[in-house]
Design a protein around this motif. Structure first.
Motif, PDB file in Angstrom:
ATOM      1  N   GLU A  87     -24.017  -9.029  38.158  1.00  0.00           N
ATOM      2  CA  GLU A  87     -24.768  -7.818  38.978  1.00  0.00           C
ATOM      3  C   GLU A  87     -26.243  -8.198  39.081  1.00  0.00           C
ATOM      4  N   GLU A  88     -26.749  -8.641  37.953  1.00  0.00           N
ATOM      5  CA  GLU A  88     -28.368  -9.079  38.187  1.00  0.00           C
ATOM      6  C   GLU A  88     -28.606 -10.505  38.995  1.00  0.00           C
ATOM      7  N   GLN A  89     -27.753 -11.199  38.891  1.00  0.00           N
ATOM      8  CA  GLN A  89     -27.790 -12.398  39.748  1.00  0.00           C
ATOM      9  C   GLN A  89     -27.500 -11.830  41.228  1.00  0.00           C
ATOM     10  N   ARG A  90     -26.503 -10.900  41.376  1.00  0.00           N
ATOM     11  CA  ARG A  90     -26.289 -10.705  43.007  1.00  0.00           C
ATOM     12  C   ARG A  90     -27.357  -9.962  43.318  1.00  0.00           C
ATOM     13  N   LEU A  91     -28.143  -8.948  42.612  1.00  0.00           N
ATOM     14  CA  LEU A  91     -29.171  -8.513  43.008  1.00  0.00           C
ATOM     15  C   LEU A  91     -30.353  -9.415  43.532  1.00  0.00           C
ATOM     16  N   LEU A  92     -30.604 -10.580  42.775  1.00  0.00           N
ATOM     17  CA  LEU A  92     -31.530 -11.484  43.080  1.00  0.00           C
ATOM     18  C   LEU A  92     -31.244 -12.116  44.189  1.00  0.00           C
ATOM     19  N   ASP A  93     -29.762 -12.452  44.417  1.00  0.00           N
ATOM     20  CA  ASP A  93     -29.467 -13.258  45.708  1.00  0.00           C
ATOM     21  C   ASP A  93     -29.741 -12.436  46.789  1.00  0.00           C
ATOM     22  N   ASP A  94     -29.363 -10.995  46.715  1.00  0.00           N
ATOM     23  CA  ASP A  94     -29.382 -10.229  47.892  1.00  0.00           C
ATOM     24  C   ASP A  94     -30.788  -9.902  48.227  1.00  0.00           C
ATOM     25  N   THR A  95     -31.794  -9.809  47.274  1.00  0.00           N
ATOM     26  CA  THR A  95     -33.158  -9.845  47.389  1.00  0.00           C
ATOM     27  C   THR A  95     -33.627 -10.832  48.391  1.00  0.00           C
ATOM     28  N   LEU A  96     -33.412 -11.848  48.108  1.00  0.00           N
ATOM     29  CA  LEU A  96     -33.877 -13.424  48.536  1.00  0.00           C
ATOM     30  C   LEU A  96     -33.363 -13.903  50.089  1.00  0.00           C
ATOM     31  N   SER A  97     -32.046 -13.507  50.245  1.00  0.00           N
ATOM     32  CA  SER A  97     -31.338 -14.115  51.061  1.00  0.00           C
ATOM     33  C   SER A  97     -32.180 -13.937  52.660  1.00  0.00           C
ATOM     34  N   PRO A  98     -32.418 -12.777  53.039  1.00  0.00           N
ATOM     35  CA  PRO A  98     -32.934 -12.327  54.160  1.00  0.00           C
ATOM     36  C   PRO A  98     -34.247 -13.143  54.519  1.00  0.00           C
ATOM     37  N   TRP A  99     -35.249 -13.195  53.331  1.00  0.00           N
ATOM     38  CA  TRP A  99     -36.411 -14.055  53.633  1.00  0.00           C
ATOM     39  C   TRP A  99     -36.080 -15.578  53.442  1.00  0.00           C
ATOM     40  N   GLN A 100     -35.298 -16.097  52.864  1.00  0.00           N
ATOM     41  CA  GLN A 100     -34.851 -17.369  52.721  1.00  0.00           C
ATOM     42  C   GLN A 100     -34.343 -17.975  54.417  1.00  0.00           C
ATOM     43  N   SER A 101     -33.762 -16.957  55.158  1.00  0.00           N
ATOM     44  CA  SER A 101     -33.608 -17.382  56.335  1.00  0.00           C
ATOM     45  C   SER A 101     -34.676 -17.375  57.251  1.00  0.00           C
TER      46      SER A 101
END
Length: 292
Positions: free
Chosen positions: A211-225
């Motif tokens: 869950e914590e890894q998913r939180l990290l991914d969800d936080t970063l994905s919009p800005w990575q794009s």
């Protein structure tokens, strides 16, 4: 008109380092640089009832001008083509710089200053600005690794969203990698790994890790794009939050954190993690407040 980078100046080595850092930030952002010296009477014991610029206070104005001249020379060496302005502003430093932050893109200060004259850029001033400033605040401290990454402290809170944006933008203009570090644990600052981990009795640690890894991914994905050229290392670690971030700052050129995270109390303006970084990080620290 683009908002300038503002830097507080008091003539101390720390504030002159801040001037050079601010000049680099202005160049990277393509904005002007404003040098501000806050002039508070409480620091120099003026004559009772005397006016602010009374000439009987021999040498005060000349000393202030000399302080800003040295700062301006340093700034011009770093940013010869940048529009640089300077001003002495009557008032207490914390108040003056907080007001300046309303029309700045970034306020830069040293981690400590002279104290005996002006009182500018003491640690308490940096904390005050990080707490109440109206724009991101960059506190110059430690010895940054110029080849290291921008370190982002990810907490996944809505209030931390602006810190994520700031970190991506800084990594982009610096041509640096971004290390996004999300530190989590289950028992406050106490961490115990292994089959006898007491938290396993009441918590599914493996599921929580996912869950914590998913939180990290969800936080970063919009800005990575939005910043596809920024190389991002995503790291979720179960550890003690403050020591882990402080240790990671050893190899960074800048650490970016929100003013408070999801673990903070409602109404708390500056979290313990941000305060710990301001006091102990091994490189400059940018604190970015959320909206509201």
């Amino acid at each position: 008109m683009a908002k300038p980078v503002v830097v507080g100046v008091d003539g101390s080595p720390s504030s002159l380092d801040a001037v050079e850092t601010a000049a680099r930030e202005a160049v990277l952002s393509g904005v002007g640089l404003r040098l501000v010296h806050a002039f508070g009477w409480s620091s120099i014991h003026p004559p009772h009832g005397g006016p602010p610029w009374h000439r009987a206070e021999a040498g005060v104005r000349e000393l202030l001008d000399g302080t800003l001249t040295e700062a301006e020379l340093r700034a011009h060496r770093i940013a010869p083509d940048t529009d640089i302005t300077r001003e002495v502003v009557p008032g207490e430093p914390v108040v003056v710089l907080e007001i300046e932050s309303r029309t700045a893109s970034l306020v830069v200060v040293g981690s400590r200053g002279l104290g005996a004259f002006g009182g500018l850029l003491l640690g308490s001033t940096a904390v005050h600005l990080a707490t109440y400033g109206h724009c991101p605040v960059l506190v110059v401290r430690g010895r940054p690794d110029p080849t290291g990454p921008v370190l982002l402290a990810v907490d996944g809170s809505p209030a931390g969203e602006r810190a994520v944006e700031f970190a991506f933008a800084e990594a982009s203009v610096r041509g640096a990698d971004l290390l996004a570090l999300h530190v989590w644990n289950t028992w406050g600052e106490r961490v115990h790994e292994g089959p006898d981990d007491p938290s396993r009795i009441v918590v599914d640690v493996d599921r929580l890790r996912e869950e914590e890894q998913r939180l990290l991914d969800d936080t970063l994905s919009p800005w990575q794009s939005r910043y596809p050229r920024v190389t991002v290392e995503r790291r979720a670690a179960r550890s003690r939050v403050r020591p882990a971030l402080i240790e990671a700052s050893r190899d960074a050129q800048l650490v970016v954190a929100g003013a408070r995270g999801r673990g903070g109390f409602r109404g708390l303006l500056l979290g313990s993690v941000s305060q710990a970084l301001l006091q102990h990080a091994h490189c400059p620290v940018a604190v970015v407040r959320g909206n509201g």
